[in-house]
Design a protein around this motif. Sequence first.
Motif, PDB file in Angstrom:
ATOM      1  N   SER A   1      -8.560   2.405  37.166  1.00 48.78           N
ATOM      2  CA  SER A   1      -8.652   3.838  37.427  1.00 48.78           C
ATOM      3  C   SER A   1      -7.255   4.433  37.402  1.00 48.78           C
ATOM      4  N   TYR A   2      -7.140   5.576  36.719  1.00 54.85           N
ATOM      5  CA  TYR A   2      -5.850   6.249  36.646  1.00 54.85           C
ATOM      6  C   TYR A   2      -6.091   7.750  36.526  1.00 54.85           C
ATOM      7  N   ARG A   3      -5.519   8.489  37.464  1.00 54.66           N
ATOM      8  CA  ARG A   3      -5.604   9.945  37.501  1.00 54.66           C
ATOM      9  C   ARG A   3      -7.049  10.437  37.406  1.00 54.66           C
ATOM     10  N   GLY A   4      -7.910   9.786  38.168  1.00 57.05           N
ATOM     11  CA  GLY A   4      -9.302  10.198  38.228  1.00 57.05           C
ATOM     12  C   GLY A   4     -10.150   9.760  37.067  1.00 57.05           C
ATOM     13  N   VAL A   5      -9.599   8.997  36.148  1.00 54.99           N
ATOM     14  CA  VAL A   5     -10.348   8.519  34.975  1.00 54.99           C
ATOM     15  C   VAL A   5     -10.583   7.019  35.129  1.00 54.99           C
ATOM     16  N   GLN A   6     -11.849   6.618  35.048  1.00 52.05           N
ATOM     17  CA  GLN A   6     -12.216   5.210  35.119  1.00 52.05           C
ATOM     18  C   GLN A   6     -12.202   4.617  33.704  1.00 52.05           C
ATOM     19  N   ILE A   7     -11.607   3.409  33.571  1.00 49.82           N
ATOM     20  CA  ILE A   7     -11.519   2.723  32.281  1.00 49.82           C
ATOM     21  C   ILE A   7     -12.307   1.417  32.409  1.00 49.82           C
ATOM     22  N   TYR A   8     -13.427   1.341  31.673  1.00 48.87           N
ATOM     23  CA  TYR A   8     -14.310   0.180  31.730  1.00 48.87           C
ATOM     24  C   TYR A   8     -14.182  -0.640  30.443  1.00 48.87           C
ATOM     25  N   GLN A   9     -14.314  -1.963  30.597  1.00 50.95           N
ATOM     26  CA  GLN A   9     -14.373  -2.839  29.431  1.00 50.95           C
ATOM     27  C   GLN A   9     -15.791  -2.810  28.890  1.00 50.95           C
ATOM     28  N   SER A  10     -15.972  -2.251  27.705  1.00 48.20           N
ATOM     29  CA  SER A  10     -17.313  -2.074  27.151  1.00 48.20           C
ATOM     30  C   SER A  10     -17.671  -3.205  26.192  1.00 48.20           C
ATOM     31  N   SER A  11     -16.866  -3.426  25.163  1.00 53.37           N
ATOM     32  CA  SER A  11     -17.140  -4.470  24.181  1.00 53.37           C
ATOM     33  C   SER A  11     -15.848  -4.761  23.419  1.00 53.37           C
ATOM     34  N   PHE A  12     -15.965  -5.439  22.292  1.00 48.96           N
ATOM     35  CA  PHE A  12     -14.794  -5.716  21.468  1.00 48.96           C
ATOM     36  C   PHE A  12     -15.205  -5.678  20.006  1.00 48.96           C
ATOM     37  N   ASP A  13     -14.207  -5.553  19.157  1.00 48.68           N
ATOM     38  CA  ASP A  13     -14.464  -5.410  17.727  1.00 48.68           C
ATOM     39  C   ASP A  13     -13.261  -5.957  16.968  1.00 48.68           C
ATOM     40  N   ASP A  14     -13.364  -5.938  15.653  1.00 49.80           N
ATOM     41  CA  ASP A  14     -12.230  -6.319  14.821  1.00 49.80           C
ATOM     42  C   ASP A  14     -11.244  -5.170  14.752  1.00 49.80           C
ATOM     43  N   GLY A  15      -9.981  -5.492  14.906  1.00 49.00           N
ATOM     44  CA  GLY A  15      -8.958  -4.458  14.926  1.00 49.00           C
ATOM     45  C   GLY A  15      -8.165  -4.332  13.642  1.00 49.00           C
ATOM     46  N   GLY A  16      -8.727  -4.811  12.539  1.00 49.29           N
ATOM     47  CA  GLY A  16      -8.010  -4.744  11.269  1.00 49.29           C
ATOM     48  C   GLY A  16      -7.392  -6.076  10.889  1.00 49.29           C
ATOM     49  N   SER A  17      -8.183  -7.149  10.990  1.00 49.65           N
ATOM     50  CA  SER A  17      -7.694  -8.481  10.626  1.00 49.65           C
ATOM     51  C   SER A  17      -7.357  -8.527   9.136  1.00 49.65           C
ATOM     52  N   ARG A  18      -6.329  -9.276   8.815  1.00 50.60           N
ATOM     53  CA  ARG A  18      -5.906  -9.432   7.422  1.00 50.60           C
ATOM     54  C   ARG A  18      -6.513 -10.723   6.859  1.00 50.60           C
ATOM     55  N   VAL A  19      -7.126 -10.614   5.683  1.00 49.34           N
ATOM     56  CA  VAL A  19      -7.812 -11.756   5.086  1.00 49.34           C
ATOM     57  C   VAL A  19      -7.306 -11.968   3.665  1.00 49.34           C
ATOM     58  N   LYS A  20      -7.358 -13.229   3.251  1.00 50.54           N
ATOM     59  CA  LYS A  20      -7.011 -13.623   1.883  1.00 50.54           C
ATOM     60  C   LYS A  20      -8.216 -14.346   1.304  1.00 50.54           C
ATOM     61  N   LEU A  21      -8.760 -13.811   0.218  1.00 49.90           N
ATOM     62  CA  LEU A  21      -9.966 -14.346  -0.379  1.00 49.90           C
ATOM     63  C   LEU A  21      -9.671 -14.923  -1.755  1.00 49.90           C
ATOM     64  N   LYS A  22     -10.404 -15.993  -2.063  1.00 50.32           N
ATOM     65  CA  LYS A  22     -10.313 -16.599  -3.378  1.00 50.32           C
ATOM     66  C   LYS A  22     -11.594 -16.303  -4.141  1.00 50.32           C
ATOM     67  N   ALA A  23     -11.466 -15.618  -5.266  1.00 46.47           N
ATOM     68  CA  ALA A  23     -12.624 -15.224  -6.061  1.00 46.47           C
ATOM     69  C   ALA A  23     -13.014 -16.349  -7.012  1.00 46.47           C
ATOM     70  N   LEU A  24     -14.299 -16.704  -6.987  1.00 45.75           N
ATOM     71  CA  LEU A  24     -14.835 -17.739  -7.862  1.00 45.75           C
ATOM     72  C   LEU A  24     -15.884 -17.092  -8.764  1.00 45.75           C
ATOM     73  N   PRO A  25     -15.557 -16.856 -10.033  1.00 43.79           N
ATOM     74  CA  PRO A  25     -16.526 -16.236 -10.948  1.00 43.79           C
ATOM     75  C   PRO A  25     -17.756 -17.118 -11.116  1.00 43.79           C
ATOM     76  N   MET A  26     -18.910 -16.495 -11.106  1.00 43.88           N
ATOM     77  CA  MET A  26     -20.157 -17.222 -11.303  1.00 43.88           C
ATOM     78  C   MET A  26     -20.411 -17.523 -12.782  1.00 43.88           C
ATOM     79  N   ALA A  27     -19.791 -16.759 -13.675  1.00 47.31           N
ATOM     80  CA  ALA A  27     -19.926 -17.024 -15.104  1.00 47.31           C
ATOM     81  C   ALA A  27     -19.034 -18.195 -15.491  1.00 47.31           C
ATOM     82  N   GLY A  28     -19.592 -19.109 -16.230  1.00 44.80           N
ATOM     83  CA  GLY A  28     -18.820 -20.278 -16.608  1.00 44.80           C
ATOM     84  C   GLY A  28     -17.638 -19.932 -17.500  1.00 44.80           C
ATOM     85  N   GLY A  29     -16.524 -20.602 -17.277  1.00 43.83           N
ATOM     86  CA  GLY A  29     -15.345 -20.408 -18.093  1.00 43.83           C
ATOM     87  C   GLY A  29     -14.389 -19.360 -17.591  1.00 43.83           C
TER      88      GLY A  29
END
Length: 608
Positions: free
Chosen positions: A217-245
């Motif tokens: 609580s701060y200055r009359g405002v209550q802060i509750y822990q509601s849930s969580f989510d992804d905050g902008g994770s960085r990912v590196k993906l390897k593309a595998l074409p389904m077409a042969g060759g």
Amino acid sequence: MHPAQHAQVPGRHPQLQGEHPRRQPEGLPPQGRRPAGAGARGRGPAHRPDAGRRRLEGEAAGARHPTGKGWMVAAKAGAANKIGYIAAHSAIVLICLGGLFDGDLFVRALTWFGGKTVYSGGGFVSEVKPEHRLPPSNPTFRGNLVVSEGTVSSTAILSQSDGILLQELPFAVELKKFIVEYYPTGMPKLFASDIVIHDKETGESKEERIEVNHPASYRGVQIYQSSFDDGGSRVKLKALPMAGGAKSFEVEGTIGSSSQITNGDEKLTLEYTALRVINVENMTNDAGGSGADVRKVDLRQALNSRLGAADKTPTQREMRNVGPSITYKLRDEAGQAREFHNYMLPVDTGDGTPVFLLGVRTATSEPFRYLRLPADEDGSMEGFVRLRAALHDPAMRERAVRRYVLKAVDPQRPELVEQLTASASRAVGLFAGAETVGGRQVSGLQAISDFMETAVPEAERERAAEVLLRILNGTLLELSTLARETQGKPPLVESEATARFMTQGVLALSDISLYPAPVTFQLDDFTQVQASVFQVARAPGKNVVYLGCLLLILGVFAMLYVRERRLWVWVAPDGTGAKATMALSTNRKTLDADREFEQLRSKLLTIP
């Protein structure tokens, strides 16, 4: 009201025998009124019961009777009963007012009379105009605040029926670290946030730790822990074409963003949807099995008994973390999108063959359907990718057929070479989709099935299919060996593991033609960034509701368990002595009231 009782020297007044309980005794003033000249409550010698009793005793002793008409002694108990009615009704009013204070009353008042409007567009929070923002002085609000690790936010989002409003806070919240712990089932056990609150006016900083059911609580405002989510994770993906060759390539992005990809003829938008670092699944090996046909690329029934912590089975569960996964969408130029869910690591679903699970669905309301690609001895898709590329290379297919024929035909029967070569070439060509069947271009096991129906009599199909599949499996094994040799790898050792790999490989090669995308993406590396979702609320009506609840409890208790009783004792001259009359009234007639009346009568009107 209990009947009035008289005391006279020497005994009870005869006129009062058999009086009705509700009847006003003769000479007694109406309830709540006091006759002129009577002793006032709390004044004179008769305002206490013991004083009245002493006066009665004095008259009995023959003392000179008092002047005037008489004395009244009155007493009252249980006044809290009426206060209970007032408290209970006041509580209902307070609870309603508290609910109004904590509702949308003030927010709607600002939209009606304060020039604020609901925002229904998109974009960044910083781009929203002032007419959609509520001031920090807003007396009541409730909204969500999303803060990623290492960032600061001071604007909450208030959901409305037709859009949102932005609520400016008198402080900013910085998320230092988000902590999450899991049960063995994969469900969150604890999630908490280490934050720093920065006051906008004073510049003061205050560190807090917020957990579920432990708000700050701060200055009359209550802060509750509601849930969580992804905050902008960085990912590196390897593309595998389904077409042969086709060649593989790599892409990088952040969760919530998108990238543009193309194969020359078609442009696609890759949308990074979600990253899951932990996937705890039920890996119990159900001996009953589902018997699902994996060639339909519909593995829901086959995987339900092994995947999904929420799956209910009567057997003992074996919960296991199968590693990270990536969820993404591929959207075409027309705006149509499919959602994909791929696991980073191979998963052993219970048959001893580690496979990469590639999930796909066309709508979020549908379950994912999984394509299973076998993992090689290095735990990667490279072995399967090499085999698929070799399958679509006519020169490699021809070399594999020659190798297979040389190993399968007895050197003493060279006349079978040409016949077996034709059969092996036809089998592998049909499987690769290099030949048409009935004027249609099909591949995989479906092509072989269609060929058997059109070219082989029904009576011979079962035996011919068995022979043709044995030839196909042998040719594909030689094709895999050739593909490994081109990469400088030793040939596969004949073993049970190799047999399982080739069996799953044949099924995957047959299924892959039905995969609804030209490319699949495997999670290669990632840097997780988490975000915490807080609920911020300024609720002045909360204390009003608490007060109303307290008054309601006290009021109901007072109404039900506190009895109001009133007692009158009228002492009047009677000849040479005095006569005393007593009456008792109560708001509820109970046995306790009768017993109490008898006790008072015996104590006040009995002459010792």
